[in-house]
Design a protein around this motif. Structure first.
Motif, mmCIF file in Angstrom:
data_model
loop_
_atom_site.group_PDB
_atom_site.id
_atom_site.type_symbol
_atom_site.label_atom_id
_atom_site.label_comp_id
_atom_site.label_asym_id
_atom_site.label_seq_id
_atom_site.Cartn_x
_atom_site.Cartn_y
_atom_site.Cartn_z
ATOM 1 N N ALA A 16 56.568 139.093 21.595
ATOM 2 C CA ALA A 16 55.023 139.206 21.625
ATOM 3 C C ALA A 16 54.490 138.181 20.760
ATOM 4 O O ALA A 16 53.268 137.829 21.324
ATOM 5 C CB ALA A 16 54.924 140.730 21.079
ATOM 6 N N GLY A 17 55.081 137.866 19.591
ATOM 7 C CA GLY A 17 54.198 136.800 18.765
ATOM 8 C C GLY A 17 54.278 135.681 19.676
ATOM 9 O O GLY A 17 52.970 134.822 19.702
ATOM 10 N N ALA A 18 55.160 135.081 20.403
ATOM 11 C CA ALA A 18 55.077 133.980 21.395
ATOM 12 C C ALA A 18 54.105 134.023 22.353
ATOM 13 O O ALA A 18 53.259 133.160 22.795
ATOM 14 C CB ALA A 18 56.520 133.832 21.899
ATOM 15 N N LEU A 19 53.952 135.387 22.719
ATOM 16 C CA LEU A 19 52.847 135.502 24.246
ATOM 17 C C LEU A 19 51.709 135.655 23.551
ATOM 18 O O LEU A 19 50.730 136.071 24.107
ATOM 19 C CB LEU A 19 53.528 136.862 24.624
ATOM 20 C CG LEU A 19 54.759 136.458 25.443
ATOM 21 C CD1 LEU A 19 55.189 137.746 26.371
ATOM 22 C CD2 LEU A 19 54.600 135.385 26.516
ATOM 23 N N GLU A 20 51.589 135.978 22.106
ATOM 24 C CA GLU A 20 50.055 136.384 21.426
ATOM 25 C C GLU A 20 49.639 137.886 22.172
ATOM 26 O O GLU A 20 48.281 137.859 22.506
ATOM 27 C CB GLU A 20 49.403 135.100 21.627
ATOM 28 C CG GLU A 20 49.556 133.988 20.877
ATOM 29 C CD GLU A 20 48.487 132.696 20.833
ATOM 30 O OE1 GLU A 20 47.601 133.014 21.510
ATOM 31 O OE2 GLU A 20 48.914 131.648 20.269
ATOM 32 N N THR A 21 50.430 138.689 22.143
ATOM 33 C CA THR A 21 50.155 139.896 22.675
ATOM 34 C C THR A 21 50.760 141.116 21.622
ATOM 35 O O THR A 21 51.361 140.847 20.537
ATOM 36 C CB THR A 21 50.758 140.112 24.141
ATOM 37 O OG1 THR A 21 50.157 141.373 24.673
ATOM 38 C CG2 THR A 21 52.280 140.018 24.035
#
Length: 85
Positions: A16-21
């Motif tokens: 989620a952090g990598a996807l910014e979600t």
């Protein structure tokens, strides 16, 4: 010798952090490319974060062919459990 545990919720947060979600968007069975729209560049980013967190080489994740969070968790848990040479 230190033991690293692999928690699926930690992996969910990492992705989620990598996807910014939000982590809730990364469900256990959501297909990486179809539902989460993870392309090869994003997979490289996620793999780099996994290497930094768990010491699993980027190539091991990229060539593994995992498609969901559950598959990724299984792969990482197995790699972490392998005895080091």
């Amino acid at each position: 010798m230190t033991t690293t545990t692999v928690n699926i919720e930690d992996l969910r947060t990492l992705i989620a952090g990598a996807l910014e979600t939000e982590p809730e968007e990364v469900t256990d069975e959501a297909h990486f490319t179809d539902e989460l729209e993870i392309d090869s560049l994003m997979l490289l980013e996620i793999s780099t974060r996994i290497e930094n967190t768990y010491g699993i080489p980027v190539d091991d994740v990229i060539v593994s062919g995992v498609h969901t969070l559950v598959e990724l968790h299984t792969l990482i848990a197995a790699k972490v459990a392998e005895p080091s040479a």
